[in-house]
Design a protein around this motif. Structure first.
Motif, PDB file in Angstrom:
ATOM      1  N   GLN A 101      33.301 -89.588 -98.806  1.00 52.40           N
ATOM      2  CA  GLN A 101      33.254 -89.972-100.218  1.00 52.40           C
ATOM      3  C   GLN A 101      33.143 -91.484-100.315  1.00 52.40           C
ATOM      4  O   GLN A 101      33.723 -92.224 -99.517  1.00 52.40           O
ATOM      5  CB  GLN A 101      34.466 -89.458-100.981  1.00 52.40           C
ATOM      6  N   SER A 119      33.915 -94.929-102.122  1.00 55.73           N
ATOM      7  CA  SER A 119      35.029 -95.430-102.920  1.00 55.73           C
ATOM      8  C   SER A 119      34.549 -95.985-104.255  1.00 55.73           C
ATOM      9  O   SER A 119      33.380 -96.378-104.385  1.00 55.73           O
ATOM     10  CB  SER A 119      35.761 -96.538-102.159  1.00 55.73           C
ATOM     11  N   TYR A 135      33.321 -99.039 -99.759  1.00 55.45           N
ATOM     12  CA  TYR A 135      33.773 -98.313 -98.576  1.00 55.45           C
ATOM     13  C   TYR A 135      33.279 -96.865 -98.586  1.00 55.45           C
ATOM     14  O   TYR A 135      33.163 -96.242 -99.642  1.00 55.45           O
ATOM     15  CB  TYR A 135      35.307 -98.306 -98.489  1.00 55.45           C
ATOM     16  N   ILE A 163      34.665 -93.407 -97.105  1.00 55.08           N
ATOM     17  CA  ILE A 163      35.849 -92.791 -96.526  1.00 55.08           C
ATOM     18  C   ILE A 163      35.435 -91.495 -95.857  1.00 55.08           C
ATOM     19  O   ILE A 163      34.900 -90.590 -96.508  1.00 55.08           O
ATOM     20  CB  ILE A 163      36.933 -92.519 -97.586  1.00 55.08           C
ATOM     21  N   ALA A 183      37.836 -95.486 -92.748  1.00 57.06           N
ATOM     22  CA  ALA A 183      37.179 -96.215 -93.829  1.00 57.06           C
ATOM     23  C   ALA A 183      36.174 -97.180 -93.211  1.00 57.06           C
ATOM     24  O   ALA A 183      36.525 -97.948 -92.301  1.00 57.06           O
ATOM     25  CB  ALA A 183      38.191 -96.970 -94.671  1.00 57.06           C
ATOM     26  N   LEU A 208      41.639 -91.617-103.774  1.00 55.67           N
ATOM     27  CA  LEU A 208      41.276 -93.017-103.987  1.00 55.67           C
ATOM     28  C   LEU A 208      41.441 -93.400-105.450  1.00 55.67           C
ATOM     29  O   LEU A 208      41.241 -92.586-106.342  1.00 55.67           O
ATOM     30  CB  LEU A 208      39.825 -93.274-103.572  1.00 55.67           C
ATOM     31  N   GLU A 209      41.783 -94.673-105.692  1.00 56.47           N
ATOM     32  CA  GLU A 209      41.823 -95.199-107.053  1.00 56.47           C
ATOM     33  C   GLU A 209      41.523 -96.691-107.013  1.00 56.47           C
ATOM     34  O   GLU A 209      42.092 -97.422-106.185  1.00 56.47           O
ATOM     35  CB  GLU A 209      43.184 -94.970-107.712  1.00 56.47           C
ATOM     36  N   ALA A 210      40.633 -97.158-107.890  1.00 58.46           N
ATOM     37  CA  ALA A 210      40.283 -98.573-107.941  1.00 58.46           C
ATOM     38  C   ALA A 210      41.381 -99.358-108.640  1.00 58.46           C
ATOM     39  O   ALA A 210      41.924 -98.925-109.654  1.00 58.46           O
ATOM     40  CB  ALA A 210      38.959 -98.762-108.669  1.00 58.46           C
ATOM     41  N   LEU A 238      41.207-101.653-103.796  1.00 58.02           N
ATOM     42  CA  LEU A 238      41.197-100.200-103.771  1.00 58.02           C
ATOM     43  C   LEU A 238      42.537 -99.695-103.258  1.00 58.02           C
ATOM     44  O   LEU A 238      43.088-100.232-102.298  1.00 58.02           O
ATOM     45  CB  LEU A 238      40.070 -99.704-102.854  1.00 58.02           C
ATOM     46  N   VAL A 293      44.282 -96.504-101.509  1.00 52.70           N
ATOM     47  CA  VAL A 293      43.979 -95.313-100.725  1.00 52.70           C
ATOM     48  C   VAL A 293      45.284 -94.577-100.459  1.00 52.70           C
ATOM     49  O   VAL A 293      46.211 -95.138 -99.872  1.00 52.70           O
ATOM     50  CB  VAL A 293      43.286 -95.672 -99.395  1.00 52.70           C
TER      51      VAL A 293
END
Length: 367
Positions: free
Chosen positions: A124, A126, A131, A133, A144, A174-176, A182, A184
């Motif tokens: 996926q 990011s 990145y 992942i 990563a 993941l969340e920004a 980021l 993780v």
């Protein structure tokens, strides 16, 4: 000066707003209740939508009647389109031209030849696109990769760590944080001991294309009521991490507030499964299915869950908001039908959250 502005007739103010930029309209909207109500005029946002540049305008399906959209729908379309366009211009997309980056994936140094194993990979990108992942579910590790350099910047778990056992299952969410940061969330479960490990890592991406990785939160626990033996999926949102786990007897959702380090376990019956999980505005949204048939879309307030004077509770004892999902006439939901929460949306002027659910249904052969 403000009083004189408010004395101007509404139609004149609207004519001025018609030629203003969207960000200026949003700023005016916050000044006072009178201007807020004027900005809430539906025709203003209809004009703004038609005035958007071609590169910025949303690509709407042909069956949507723009003239039939409400004020709130038009406002969301315009604001989302403009903010997305501005984000791209600031550099989250390198240029208006499409570019392709090939990421060369290498296995960890302590691994053996991939050709000798039947490995299953999922990948996926990011948020922000910095990145890639990579998750190896059969070999149970995460990596990563920096998209621009193809360099591996992180491997989980580290060789020799407590959760690097072949008895462990892994998952990632993941969340920004910002355009260059980021979060993780890496989760692992030892299905022999039932030990669940949740960790939060922060990736900071510099202008020199260098990555700094820090572990900022750690949690390890065993189920207080039953020994869990499987980790299915996880999600990350705000202060909360949610992991869906199971054993032969129960299904359980582990809720962890990684800021306050508080943990809560919500259990389900053994005939209940979860198709998808999402977190939004401190609420957990889920799609449940019963092995005997039937699907339910529901939500739980995670803040209210924190307020309960117990660390483990059954779903039946929790105050939830739920809705049964029924397929159209002539179709049925199969036991392995893919069901996914594909989007959650909350308008600034609405108290409700809209959830979009994709149901894959099977035809019963009717015509």
């Amino acid at each position: 000066m403000v009083n004189k502005l408010l004395d101007v007739p509404k139609d004149i103010l609207l004519n001025v707003l018609y030629v203003c930029r969207v960000k200026d309209i949003l700023a005016i909207e916050q000044t006072c209740s009178l201007l807020h109500d004027i900005v809430a005029t539906r025709h203003l946002w209809l004009v703004q939508l038609h005035s958007l540049e071609q590169a910025c305008a949303p690509d709407l399906p042909s069956y949507i009647d723009i003239e039939g959209l409400s004020y709130s729908d038009l406002r969301v379309l315009v604001v989302t389109a403009v903010r997305g366009y501005e984000t791209c211009k600031k550099g989250l997309l390198i240029s208006p031209e499409t570019k392709r980056h090939t990421v060369m994936v290498e296995t960890p140094l302590n691994s053996v030849n991939l050709s000798e194993h039947d490995d299953t990979f999922t990948a996926q990108l990011s948020p922000g696109g910095n990145y890639m992942i990579l998750e190896n579910r059969s070999r149970r590790y995460l990596q990563a990769f920096d998209v621009r350099s193809s360099r591996c910047v992180w491997t989980y778990p580290e060789a020799g760590s407590d959760n690097s056992s072949r008895n462990s299952m892994i998952n990632v969410a993941l969340e920004a944080c910002t355009s260059t940061s980021l979060l993780v969330h890496a989760a692992s479960m030892d299905f022999v001991s039932g030990t669940l490990t949740l960790e939060i890592f922060r990736f900071d991406y510099s202008e020199r294309h260098e990555t700094r990785v820090r572990k900022i939160a750690f949690f390890q626990s065993q189920s207080s009521r039953h020994r869990l033996s499987a980790l299915h999926n996880v999600c990350l949102g705000g202060d909360f991490v949610v992991a869906f786990t199971s054993s032969n007897l129960i299904r359980a959702v582990i809720v962890w507030n990684w800021c306050s380090e508080q943990m809560m376990e919500v259990t389900f019956g053994r005939n209940i499964g979860i198709k998808d999980l999402k977190i939004m505005r401190d609420h957990l949204f889920y799609v449940l299915y019963n092995l005997n048939g039937g699907y339910i879309l529901g939500s739980i307030s995670l803040r209210r869950l924190e307020g309960l004077a117990t660390s483990s509770v059954d779903l039946a004892d929790v105050n939830t908001c739920s809705l049964e999902l029924n397929p159209p006439a002539g179709f049925e939901l199969g036991g392995i039908s893919p069901v996914a929460l594909c989007g959650l949306f909350k308008s600034d002027r609405m108290s409700a959250i809209r959830a979009a659910v994709i149901l894959s249904v099977l035809s019963e052969g009717r015509r």
